[in-house]
Scaffold this motif. Structure first.
Motif, PDB file in Angstrom:
ATOM      1  N   GLU A  28       0.775  -1.231   0.160  1.00  0.00           N
ATOM      2  CA  GLU A  28       0.118  -0.047   0.072  1.00  0.00           C
ATOM      3  C   GLU A  28       0.981   1.234  -0.237  1.00  0.00           C
ATOM      4  O   GLU A  28       0.418   2.442  -0.892  1.00  0.00           O
ATOM      5  N   LEU A  29       2.069   0.990   0.639  1.00  0.00           N
ATOM      6  CA  LEU A  29       2.785   2.437   0.536  1.00  0.00           C
ATOM      7  C   LEU A  29       3.593   2.626  -0.561  1.00  0.00           C
ATOM      8  O   LEU A  29       3.901   3.840  -0.930  1.00  0.00           O
ATOM      9  N   ARG A  30       3.840   1.672  -1.278  1.00  0.00           N
ATOM     10  CA  ARG A  30       4.189   1.747  -2.478  1.00  0.00           C
ATOM     11  C   ARG A  30       3.648   2.660  -3.600  1.00  0.00           C
ATOM     12  O   ARG A  30       3.979   3.223  -4.481  1.00  0.00           O
ATOM     13  N   VAL A  31       2.201   2.297  -3.455  1.00  0.00           N
ATOM     14  CA  VAL A  31       1.119   3.098  -4.232  1.00  0.00           C
ATOM     15  C   VAL A  31       1.154   4.695  -3.640  1.00  0.00           C
ATOM     16  O   VAL A  31       0.953   5.447  -4.427  1.00  0.00           O
ATOM     17  N   LEU A  32       1.079   4.561  -2.541  1.00  0.00           N
ATOM     18  CA  LEU A  32       1.043   6.096  -1.950  1.00  0.00           C
ATOM     19  C   LEU A  32       2.268   6.763  -2.047  1.00  0.00           C
ATOM     20  O   LEU A  32       2.390   7.983  -1.967  1.00  0.00           O
ATOM     21  N   PHE A  33       3.676   6.138  -2.022  1.00  0.00           N
ATOM     22  CA  PHE A  33       4.636   6.947  -2.422  1.00  0.00           C
ATOM     23  C   PHE A  33       5.331   6.429  -3.594  1.00  0.00           C
ATOM     24  O   PHE A  33       6.662   5.803  -3.461  1.00  0.00           O
ATOM     25  N   PRO A  34       4.940   6.723  -4.906  1.00  0.00           N
ATOM     26  CA  PRO A  34       5.680   6.331  -6.140  1.00  0.00           C
ATOM     27  C   PRO A  34       6.968   6.974  -6.336  1.00  0.00           C
ATOM     28  O   PRO A  34       7.037   7.967  -6.089  1.00  0.00           O
ATOM     29  N   GLY A  35       7.820   6.065  -6.608  1.00  0.00           N
ATOM     30  CA  GLY A  35       9.455   6.597  -6.780  1.00  0.00           C
ATOM     31  C   GLY A  35      10.202   6.518  -5.602  1.00  0.00           C
ATOM     32  O   GLY A  35      11.411   6.895  -5.527  1.00  0.00           O
ATOM     33  N   VAL A  36       9.629   6.121  -4.313  1.00  0.00           N
ATOM     34  CA  VAL A  36      10.326   5.847  -3.220  1.00  0.00           C
ATOM     35  C   VAL A  36      10.378   4.268  -3.038  1.00  0.00           C
ATOM     36  O   VAL A  36       9.557   3.666  -3.144  1.00  0.00           O
ATOM     37  N   LYS A  37      11.639   4.079  -2.628  1.00  0.00           N
ATOM     38  CA  LYS A  37      12.029   2.789  -2.248  1.00  0.00           C
ATOM     39  C   LYS A  37      11.116   2.288  -0.954  1.00  0.00           C
ATOM     40  O   LYS A  37      11.425   2.791  -0.037  1.00  0.00           O
ATOM     41  N   VAL A  38      10.310   1.228  -1.103  1.00  0.00           N
ATOM     42  CA  VAL A  38       9.627   0.606  -0.047  1.00  0.00           C
ATOM     43  C   VAL A  38       9.870  -0.927   0.069  1.00  0.00           C
ATOM     44  O   VAL A  38       9.652  -1.450  -0.773  1.00  0.00           O
ATOM     45  N   ASP A  39      10.248  -1.377   1.174  1.00  0.00           N
ATOM     46  CA  ASP A  39      10.501  -2.793   1.189  1.00  0.00           C
ATOM     47  C   ASP A  39       9.879  -3.225   2.741  1.00  0.00           C
ATOM     48  O   ASP A  39       9.695  -2.453   3.533  1.00  0.00           O
ATOM     49  N   HIS A  40       9.476  -4.429   2.670  1.00  0.00           N
ATOM     50  CA  HIS A  40       8.882  -5.036   3.821  1.00  0.00           C
ATOM     51  C   HIS A  40      10.234  -6.043   4.302  1.00  0.00           C
ATOM     52  O   HIS A  40      10.707  -6.858   3.587  1.00  0.00           O
TER      53      HIS A  40
END
Length: 315
Positions: free
Chosen positions: A287-299
């Motif tokens: 969900e955070l990848r959609v919220l912050f496009p262009g920002v690296k988000v990993d679990h």
């Protein structure tokens, strides 16, 4: 040849009929445009700004007396990357640092109690080393617990668990709490426990009830929902088994033991707290990848803290 001179000559050749003043204006416009991609790619979002956006994506406002607060770090720190996790253990923090991710979104406490009260840890060596690591790597840690569980759009931790089990399309009863009750293909308690163990790679599952008990209706309460909610779920006439993260051994565990002794067709499977909620924080990363496009988000998986002597962990 100096770069500025080259640009001037290039402008003269491209626009021979344009006067000097207009060529100069165009030159500065082009120089400014050339600098834009670098400015746009520079990470200027602070951890505090990102956190407010995360909060508002799950609920208009946090609930009263929430634990969804800053746990460590400076909110004005620019974000280099985001890591979600069930719990920000030392290993999780080290992995986040290796990935250059400094905004940590943890579902559970950083400092060993529900409210991250550190008064008893002031001189504790484990606490001090963990806090020092966070500070040295310019990390910012927020806890996302209340809002992700109690979002107006539903419990996103529960949604993540259903997806991990492949149960997201199974039917639920009507009502405000219907999402926590699910009808599954008929099986037995023993078969269900083995299926869950394999699907979720559980190291320390515990099961209470008759292995041959027919199972078709489950109550699913991830985490540590407590005696009252667990007993309420078990008391629903359609519920055969309660799937929970954990339960106090002297509370719900003994309640189920007495129910079974009385001949009631009830059972409970304790998945483990981390096992039951880690998939929800993986869902959070999506969900955070959609919220912050262009920002690296990993679990980053926190992993199960306990192991069974019959299956010792690999070194």
């Amino acid at each position: 040849m100096p770069m500025l001179t080259m640009l001037v000559l290039t402008m003269r050749s491209l626009f021979p009929s344009v006067g000097l003043r207009r060529r100069t204006s165009l030159l500065f416009l082009l120089m400014g445009a050339a600098a834009l991609p670098q400015a746009a790619n520079a990470q200027t979002m602070t951890a505090g700004e990102a956190w407010l956006k995360i909060q508002h994506s799950y609920a208009p406002a946090p609930p009263p007396d929430t634990v969804d607060t800053l746990k460590a770090g400076d909110p004005s720190t620019p974000v280099t990357g985001i890591a979600t996790t069930f719990l920000d253990t030392m290993d999780v923090l080290r992995e986040a640092a290796s990935r250059n991710e400094n905004l940590i979104i943890s579902h559970e406490p950083t400092f060993y109690n529900h409210r991250d009260d550190t008064k008893d840890f002031t001189n504790d060596p484990v606490y001090k080393e963990k806090l020092a690591f966070i500070q040295q790597h310019h990390m910012v840690v927020y806890r996302l617990h209340d809002e992700i569980h109690f979002s107006p759009s539903g419990d996103h931790i529960l949604l993540g668990l259903y997806k991990a089990l492949g149960w997201q399309s199974y039917p639920h009863p009507a009502g405000p709490f219907g999402a926590y009750f699910v009808t599954i293909p008929p099986t037995t308690l023993g078969q269900l426990a083995e299926t869950l163990r394999q699907q979720l790679h559980i190291q320390t599952m515990r099961v209470e009830g008759n292995p041959d008990l027919p199972i078709a209706h489950a109550a699913v309460l991830p985490g540590a929902s407590g005696l009252s909610k667990q007993v309420m779920a078990l008391n629903q006439p359609q519920v055969d088994v309660l799937l929970a993260g954990e339960a106090s051994e002297w509370e719900t565990v003994e309640y189920v033991r007495d129910a079974v002794a009385q001949g009631r067709p009830k059972a409970m499977i304790l998945l483990g707290h981390e096992v039951s909620e880690e998939p929800g924080m993986e869902q959070c990363a999506e969900e955070l990848r959609v919220l912050f496009p262009g920002v690296k988000v990993d679990h980053i998986v926190a992993g199960q803290p306990l192991w069974n002597p019959e299956h010792q962990p690999k070194k």
